[in-house]
Design a protein around this motif. Structure first.
Motif, PDB file in Angstrom:
ATOM      1  N   LYS A 181      21.719  -9.077  32.288  1.00 16.04           N
ATOM      2  CA  LYS A 181      23.260  -9.843  32.707  1.00 16.04           C
ATOM      3  C   LYS A 181      24.319  -9.113  31.841  1.00 16.04           C
ATOM      4  CE  LYS A 181      22.071 -14.459  34.565  1.00 16.04           C
ATOM      5  NZ  LYS A 181      20.792 -14.499  33.628  1.00 16.04           N
ATOM      6  N   GLU A 182      24.021  -8.978  30.513  1.00 15.53           N
ATOM      7  CA  GLU A 182      25.131  -8.654  29.743  1.00 15.53           C
ATOM      8  C   GLU A 182      25.102  -7.050  29.237  1.00 15.53           C
ATOM      9  OE1 GLU A 182      27.331 -10.889  28.667  1.00 15.53           O
ATOM     10  OE2 GLU A 182      26.354 -12.399  29.600  1.00 15.53           O
ATOM     11  N   ASP A 183      26.236  -6.771  28.941  1.00 10.04           N
ATOM     12  CA  ASP A 183      26.094  -5.219  28.335  1.00 10.04           C
ATOM     13  C   ASP A 183      25.335  -5.133  27.078  1.00 10.04           C
ATOM     14  OD1 ASP A 183      27.749  -4.292  30.265  1.00 10.04           O
ATOM     15  OD2 ASP A 183      29.719  -4.504  29.498  1.00 10.04           O
ATOM     16  N   PRO A 184      24.689  -4.134  26.861  1.00  7.84           N
ATOM     17  CA  PRO A 184      23.977  -3.805  25.408  1.00  7.84           C
ATOM     18  C   PRO A 184      25.230  -3.705  24.561  1.00  7.84           C
ATOM     19  CG  PRO A 184      23.704  -2.137  26.999  1.00  7.84           C
ATOM     20  CD  PRO A 184      24.380  -3.018  27.840  1.00  7.84           C
ATOM     21  N   THR A 185      24.989  -4.319  23.226  1.00 10.53           N
ATOM     22  CA  THR A 185      26.093  -4.347  22.433  1.00 10.53           C
ATOM     23  C   THR A 185      26.148  -2.725  21.740  1.00 10.53           C
ATOM     24  OG1 THR A 185      24.396  -4.814  20.781  1.00 10.53           O
ATOM     25  CG2 THR A 185      25.843  -6.608  21.363  1.00 10.53           C
ATOM     26  N   GLU A 186      25.070  -1.935  21.907  1.00  9.89           N
ATOM     27  CA  GLU A 186      24.985  -0.745  21.466  1.00  9.89           C
ATOM     28  C   GLU A 186      25.973   0.530  22.220  1.00  9.89           C
ATOM     29  OE1 GLU A 186      22.254  -1.488  22.382  1.00  9.89           O
ATOM     30  OE2 GLU A 186      20.997   0.073  23.131  1.00  9.89           O
ATOM     31  N   SER A 211      28.276   4.643  31.685  1.00  7.99           N
ATOM     32  CA  SER A 211      26.922   5.076  32.138  1.00  7.99           C
ATOM     33  C   SER A 211      26.042   4.458  31.461  1.00  7.99           C
ATOM     34  CB  SER A 211      26.880   6.449  32.289  1.00  7.99           C
ATOM     35  OG  SER A 211      27.280   7.176  31.056  1.00  7.99           O
ATOM     36  N   HIS A 212      26.156   4.502  29.963  1.00  9.20           N
ATOM     37  CA  HIS A 212      25.221   4.040  29.022  1.00  9.20           C
ATOM     38  C   HIS A 212      24.907   2.488  29.446  1.00  9.20           C
ATOM     39  CE1 HIS A 212      23.762   3.818  24.697  1.00  9.20           C
ATOM     40  NE2 HIS A 212      22.904   3.821  25.259  1.00  9.20           N
ATOM     41  N   LYS A 213      25.959   1.675  29.348  1.00 13.49           N
ATOM     42  CA  LYS A 213      25.801   0.383  29.741  1.00 13.49           C
ATOM     43  C   LYS A 213      25.053  -0.074  31.004  1.00 13.49           C
ATOM     44  CE  LYS A 213      30.191  -0.968  27.294  1.00 13.49           C
ATOM     45  NZ  LYS A 213      31.606  -1.009  27.603  1.00 13.49           N
ATOM     46  N   GLU A 223      29.264   7.589  35.843  1.00 13.68           N
ATOM     47  CA  GLU A 223      30.792   7.794  35.244  1.00 13.68           C
ATOM     48  C   GLU A 223      31.731   7.766  36.336  1.00 13.68           C
ATOM     49  OE1 GLU A 223      31.930   7.043  32.041  1.00 13.68           O
ATOM     50  OE2 GLU A 223      29.864   6.911  31.280  1.00 13.68           O
ATOM     51  N   GLN A 224      31.311   8.614  37.273  1.00 19.09           N
ATOM     52  CA  GLN A 224      32.343   9.013  38.414  1.00 19.09           C
ATOM     53  C   GLN A 224      32.373   7.722  39.577  1.00 19.09           C
ATOM     54  OE1 GLN A 224      31.416  11.987  41.773  1.00 19.09           O
ATOM     55  NE2 GLN A 224      33.056  13.209  40.373  1.00 19.09           N
ATOM     56  N   ASN A 225      31.062   7.120  39.828  1.00 16.92           N
ATOM     57  CA  ASN A 225      30.814   6.408  40.887  1.00 16.92           C
ATOM     58  C   ASN A 225      30.295   4.932  40.454  1.00 16.92           C
ATOM     59  OD1 ASN A 225      31.134   8.431  43.200  1.00 16.92           O
ATOM     60  ND2 ASN A 225      29.634   9.421  41.730  1.00 16.92           N
ATOM     61  N   HIS A 226      31.105   3.744  40.004  1.00 18.36           N
ATOM     62  CA  HIS A 226      30.724   2.618  39.730  1.00 18.36           C
ATOM     63  C   HIS A 226      31.996   1.664  40.058  1.00 18.36           C
ATOM     64  CE1 HIS A 226      33.110   4.057  36.346  1.00 18.36           C
ATOM     65  NE2 HIS A 226      33.331   2.803  36.025  1.00 18.36           N
ATOM     66  N   ASP A 227      31.719   0.317  39.855  1.00 18.22           N
ATOM     67  CA  ASP A 227      32.870  -0.483  39.992  1.00 18.22           C
ATOM     68  C   ASP A 227      32.326  -1.668  38.762  1.00 18.22           C
ATOM     69  OD1 ASP A 227      30.893  -2.188  41.247  1.00 18.22           O
ATOM     70  OD2 ASP A 227      31.954  -1.953  43.363  1.00 18.22           O
ATOM     71  N   HIS A 228      33.031  -2.854  38.970  1.00 22.86           N
ATOM     72  CA  HIS A 228      32.890  -3.702  37.958  1.00 22.86           C
ATOM     73  C   HIS A 228      31.377  -4.492  37.967  1.00 22.86           C
ATOM     74  CE1 HIS A 228      35.024  -5.823  41.185  1.00 22.86           C
ATOM     75  NE2 HIS A 228      34.407  -7.092  40.643  1.00 22.86           N
ATOM     76  N   ASN A 229      30.665  -4.238  39.339  1.00 20.72           N
ATOM     77  CA  ASN A 229      29.409  -4.813  39.731  1.00 20.72           C
ATOM     78  C   ASN A 229      28.438  -3.938  39.297  1.00 20.72           C
ATOM     79  OD1 ASN A 229      30.577  -7.476  40.715  1.00 20.72           O
ATOM     80  ND2 ASN A 229      31.000  -6.279  42.648  1.00 20.72           N
ATOM     81  N   ASP A 287      21.840  -8.161  41.426  1.00 24.20           N
ATOM     82  CA  ASP A 287      20.777  -6.897  41.159  1.00 24.20           C
ATOM     83  C   ASP A 287      21.226  -5.806  42.268  1.00 24.20           C
ATOM     84  OD1 ASP A 287      19.792  -7.877  38.872  1.00 24.20           O
ATOM     85  OD2 ASP A 287      17.647  -8.441  39.782  1.00 24.20           O
ATOM     86  N   ALA A 288      21.358  -6.057  43.354  1.00 20.20           N
ATOM     87  CA  ALA A 288      21.504  -4.770  44.358  1.00 20.20           C
ATOM     88  C   ALA A 288      22.524  -4.133  44.121  1.00 20.20           C
ATOM     89  CB  ALA A 288      21.258  -5.604  45.632  1.00 20.20           C
ATOM     90  N   ASP A 289      23.675  -5.011  43.627  1.00 20.30           N
ATOM     91  CA  ASP A 289      24.907  -4.348  43.447  1.00 20.30           C
ATOM     92  C   ASP A 289      24.839  -3.352  42.069  1.00 20.30           C
ATOM     93  OD1 ASP A 289      26.365  -5.088  45.650  1.00 20.30           O
ATOM     94  OD2 ASP A 289      27.553  -6.542  44.773  1.00 20.30           O
ATOM     95  N   LEU A 290      24.034  -3.940  41.253  1.00 22.60           N
ATOM     96  CA  LEU A 290      24.124  -3.512  39.841  1.00 22.60           C
ATOM     97  C   LEU A 290      23.320  -2.149  39.936  1.00 22.60           C
ATOM     98  CD1 LEU A 290      24.417  -3.650  36.554  1.00 22.60           C
ATOM     99  CD2 LEU A 290      22.348  -4.899  36.752  1.00 22.60           C
ATOM    100  N   ILE A 291      22.268  -2.076  40.692  1.00 27.65           N
ATOM    101  CA  ILE A 291      21.320  -0.872  40.885  1.00 27.65           C
ATOM    102  C   ILE A 291      21.939   0.138  41.856  1.00 27.65           C
ATOM    103  CG2 ILE A 291      19.208  -0.201  41.635  1.00 27.65           C
ATOM    104  CD1 ILE A 291      17.900  -3.037  40.744  1.00 27.65           C
ATOM    105  N   GLY A 292      22.740  -0.600  42.699  1.00 27.91           N
ATOM    106  CA  GLY A 292      23.403   0.643  43.536  1.00 27.91           C
ATOM    107  C   GLY A 292      23.086   1.123  44.726  1.00 27.91           C
TER     108      GLY A 292
END
Ligand SMILES: [Zn+2]
Length: 586
Positions: free
Chosen positions: A27-32, A37-39, A467-473, A531-536
């Motif tokens: 659910k959350e962004d990893p802190t490191e 793209s890494h997140k 990095e080129q293809n993402h949104d806030h979901n 999950d579907a939006d996150l995985i893309g």
């Protein structure tokens, strides 16, 4: 209902039940994680960190990687290159022969075996491939030859960050061409240039090709392939005429400066207390920053020097390095500056200096401005080159900016950011000379093999795609790189009719060779959507009680967010057609 398993060209199953998957989402962004793209690759369950700069690819990450490999192989093979696989562990002796044992530095991971012999883990394979060539390629009849591999490499970066973007362990496609002469090498290079264009097109990525070294006469001997992304680490310069270059290296001709000053104004010393920076000085004197001539002190290979540039421009360190015969210029600290020039930073200047002065041509066009007096709290105005101070070398030193004239056609340049994913390079006879890789020409004389090398970072390409293809979901995979193309989401798995409709659609999509997951998990609809939006997945097909009652499913396209209702009976056919219009089929 038993599902009939189908396989794609890599021998992988086309379908997957998410209840049986291993794609741990967060659910959350990893802190490191610092970059998007890494997140997202961690959150969507594609990768996990093992150690600094070393990552495991989980099943979804590996599927995307395999698709990228397939795209690369197709174009490399089409261009006539031959795939092989070289060892990861290389004898140190080869690196001593090439001279790189000494020069490669700490990025080269070295170790000893039980007999105390030197070994390394390969960061690149020029030595190994040249060794193979000197043993096996003997005659002009064997040429040309282009050999490539897709393999894990290791570079011991001091600060590995950004996940797959810049790891210590990473997967690369590296190719090496061997030709009889320069003309042949040029042909091999052009073939790779074309193949790389096709590879990144087939990945569904927006990219640019830039010359990697500027001002090379008779065409560049090196090109970089850049995925365009707002978050990219490289600044790129473009012109409508086709000129494209890395901002770090872009040459610049006659950019606009303020008009020259009146000729007859005498040099005048002015009191400028505490004005260490260009904006403060411009405000105090009520002049544009472009009227100030900024002086900076550098050290290159032990020699201090001064550079002059208009106050509204930035100095290009690559150009300065070239002007210093390749010695890395280092900006002096405030303490060093004062010790060497006798004036504090912000007040140094070229008048009566004993140091070498390198000036940007913009200073010549400006012909008169405000310059440091070489003592604390004072400047000069109306300072003119040649009359008031000496310049040892005039050259192009400024960074090309948005709106500057194109060095080819003069039209305004525009800027964009990019991520380097591929690099093609002419090596000439560098390694064949060092390692003695010779062949017999048709006339019987021996000559060194002429080489080229061609790299693509695979993990980096996947990271750049995100990095080129993402949104806030989450991720918006280009279809060719998506781990699965479609996801079927029955929202209530206890509903037998719904489950049966979903499984029928799942089987129809697999029969049509659409790579599909069935979200058969007993989870809330909200979590399935997230999950579907996150995985893309490019196509999301939802079956709810309401849609089922109407004999329909809801199709949502991840890239456009467009929602359409489709009849359940024709949904598979419609989605297959949409998929076939967009991309590569399994
Ligand atoms: Zn142009």
């Amino acid at each position: 209902m038993p599902i009939e398993i189908k396989f794609n060209a890599q021998g992988q199953s086309l379908g997957l039940r998410l209840s049986r998957s291993f794609a741990p989402t967060l659910k959350e962004d990893p802190t490191e994680a610092e970059v998007i793209s890494h997140k997202l690759l961690i959150r969507a369950g594609f990768i996990r960190k093992l150690s600094a700069g070393i990552y495991s690819l989980l099943p979804f990450g590996l599927r995307s990687l395999r698709k990228l490999e397939r795209i690369i192989r197709q174009e490399m093979d089409r261009a006539g290159a031959l795939e092989l696989l070289l060892p990861t562990v290389q004898p140190g002796e080869l690196w001593k022969e090439s001279g790189r044992w000494k020069y490669y530095g700490k990025e080269l991971l070295r170790f000893h075996d039980r007999h105390n012999r030197d070994y390394i883990i390969g960061p690149t394979h020029e030595e190994v491939i040249t060794d193979l060539a000197r043993r096996e390629i003997h005659s002009w009849r064997d040429l040309p030859m282009n050999l490539y591999q897709i393999q894990t490499k290791f570079r011991d970066e001091i600060r590995p960050r950004f996940g797959l973007m810049r790891g210590r362990e990473f997967i690369m496609k590296d190719a090496y061409s061997f030709d009889a002469d320069e003309a042949g090498a040029e042909q091999s290079y052009r073939a790779m240039y074309e193949a790389y264009n096709l590879i990144f097109q087939n990945c569904g990525l927006k990219f640019a090709v830039v010359e990697a070294d500027s001002g090379a006469i008779g065409g560049s001997s090196s090109h970089e392939f850049m995925v365009l992304a707002k978050t990219g680490e490289d600044n790129l310069i473009f012109c409508d005429c086709g000129f494209a270059a890395n901002q770090e290296k872009a040459e610049l001709k006659d950019y606009a400066t303020l008009a020259p000053e009146e000729m007859n104004q005498a040099l005048e010393k002015i009191y400028t207390p505490n004005c260490h920076h260009v904006p403060e000085l411009a405000a105090l004197l009520d002049i544009p920053t472009g009227r100030i001539i900024k002086t900076l002190a550098f050290n290159a290979a032990g020699n201090p020097l001064l550079t002059l540039i208009p106050g509204d421009r930035k100095i290009n360190l690559t150009k300065l390095k070239n002007a210093c015969n390749g010695a890395e210029p280092r900006l002096l600290t405030p303490e060093e500056t004062e010790k060497i020039t006798g004036a504090p930073l912000g007040f140094i200047g070229p008048i009566k200096t004993k140091l070498r002065v390198l000036a940007d041509l913009g200073v010549k066009r400006l012909d008169g401005g405000v310059i440091g007096a070489g003592e604390a709290d004072w400047h000069y105005r109306h300072a003119r080159p040649d009359r008031d101070f000496k310049v040892n070398q005039w050259l192009d030193l400024a960074i090309a900016e948005n709106g500057d004239p194109c060095p080819r056609c003069g039209q305004p340049l525009s800027t964009q950011r990019g991520i380097e994913v591929g690099h093609i390079f002419k090596l000439g006879a560098k390694y064949s000379h060092a390692l003695g890789a010779l062949y017999s020409r048709a006339d019987g004389l021996e000559a060194p093999l002429i080489m080229g090398c061609y790299g693509i970072g695979l993990g980096r390409t996947l990271a750049a795609a995100v990095e080129q293809n993402h949104d806030h979901n989450g991720i918006i995979w280009p279809l060719p790189l998506a781990p699965y193309e479609a996801a079927v989401l029955p929202l209530q798995v206890q509903n037998k009719n719904m489950t049966s409709a979903a499984e029928t659609l799942f089987q129809e999509l697999l029969n049509a060779r659409v790579e599909t997951v069935l979200d058969d998990r007993d989870e809330r609809p909200g979590l399935k959507f997230k999950d579907a939006d996150l995985i893309g997945y490019p196509f999301r097909i939802t079956i709810s009680e309401k849609s089922l009652a109407l004999g329909q499913v809801e199709l949502k396209r991840r890239n456009t967010q467009e929602i359409t209702m489709l009849p359940l009976t024709s949904a598979a056919a419609v989605i297959t057609q949409l998929r076939n219009e967009t991309g590569i089929t399994a």
